[in-house]
Design an enzyme around this catalytic site. Sequence first.
Site, PDB file in Angstrom:
ATOM      1  N   CYS A 146      -2.195  10.118  -6.732  1.00 31.10           N
ATOM      2  CA  CYS A 146      -3.089   9.991  -5.814  1.00 31.10           C
ATOM      3  C   CYS A 146      -4.049  11.084  -5.868  1.00 31.10           C
ATOM      4  CB  CYS A 146      -2.719   9.924  -4.462  1.00 31.10           C
ATOM      5  SG  CYS A 146      -4.148   9.521  -3.309  1.00 31.10           S
ATOM      6  N   LYS A 173       0.737  -1.235  -0.029  1.00 35.95           N
ATOM      7  CA  LYS A 173       0.005   0.064  -0.066  1.00 35.95           C
ATOM      8  C   LYS A 173       1.014   1.383  -0.113  1.00 35.95           C
ATOM      9  CE  LYS A 173      -3.651   2.617   0.813  1.00 35.95           C
ATOM     10  NZ  LYS A 173      -4.717   2.958  -0.137  1.00 35.95           N
TER      11      LYS A 173
HETATM   12  C1  DHB Z   1      -5.676   6.483  -2.583  1.00 35.72           C
HETATM   13  C2  DHB Z   1      -5.955   6.331  -3.816  1.00 35.72           C
HETATM   14  C3  DHB Z   1      -5.104   6.198  -4.918  1.00 35.72           C
HETATM   15  O1  DHB Z   1      -5.561   6.036  -6.236  1.00 35.72           O
HETATM   16  C4  DHB Z   1      -3.793   6.277  -4.604  1.00 35.72           C
HETATM   17  O2  DHB Z   1      -2.975   6.337  -5.851  1.00 35.72           O
HETATM   18  C5  DHB Z   1      -3.343   6.269  -3.499  1.00 35.72           C
HETATM   19  C6  DHB Z   1      -4.242   6.425  -2.374  1.00 35.72           C
HETATM   20  C7  DHB Z   1      -6.259   6.343  -1.376  1.00 35.72           C
HETATM   21  O3  DHB Z   1      -7.411   6.944  -1.501  1.00 35.72           O
HETATM   22  O4  DHB Z   1      -5.869   5.812  -0.511  1.00 35.72           O
END
Ligand code: DHB
Length: 323
Positions: free
Chosen positions: A139, A43
Amino acid sequence: NLETTVGGIPLSTCVYNASGPRTGASAALAKIAASSAGAILTKSATVEKQNGNPQPRIWHSGDDLASMNSEGLPNSGIDYYLSKTTIDETMEGCGGAAKPYLVSISGKTLADNLVMLDRIAKTMEEEKRIVGVELNLACPNVIGKPIIAYDFDQMRDILETISKKNYGFVLGLKLPPYLDGKHLQQAAAIINEYSGMVKYVVSINTIGNALSVDPISEAPYIASNNGLAGLSGPAAKFTALANVRQMRQQLDSGIDVVGVGGITTGRDAFEFLLCGASAVQVGTCHWKEGPKCFDRIVGELRELLAEKGYASARDCMGKLRPW
Ligand code: DHB
């Protein structure tokens, strides 16, 4: 034979997980390790652990074509993903035989990214199972923050600053979808300026700024950010294919492209390979189906390649035929 390399890193199969779904903790990462996935990606980490946006923050359409999320980067903090315990627990999934372990980071500021990159570099001196870093420039769900890779000045600044640090590790960039060919061209040109440092790109992240509406409650399905969220799943595949294809055509040949966006079947994976992907990631399907999706997709891809007379995945990469 589905072997490949990404930024020089050897993968036993060209299919692995996208960062995000089922990647926050070692128990989930161990299940990826136990599957046919060719690598394990964490993650996206921030410097400190955080809980993310309020619930509901995930939605799947009834027809299975689209998903949306605005998780807001819930994660255990960079030190968790770099810890020996986490990596040990992850590798127990593959019986202790290390698979490539890649760390995704998504700092809220350039300074935060530099703090994390320094920690990664330091950890990698001892911890050889960490083989590369995916720096998320895409993100869409940090409230009040733009997508970095849509702001070309900021994108160049970040790459310039990182390049001065002369990190030795394999660096990949997670990119957002470009919806305009000229924008994609500008992004590719900037990345090519740093071809000594950027070894691969991952294309695409979710299609940001999407909205799903519940006709019963008459409100958005997602609670945070006025319901605005990133779109993923099969509906995103066509945008992803176009981005992968054009990135492959425009990036220097030393920069690999990893394709991601709506991959659900071996056929989807094949389409990305034809468009020039060296490997593919699976996000939404992993989220919905669980880690058994890797065995299924790998099996389907093997079967399709055999049917079509390809001896290996490598043989079809970039072979999309012109009309
Ligand atoms: C999240 C979503 C994303 O597309 C990303 O690149 C990183 C984090 C999220 O909302 O946690």
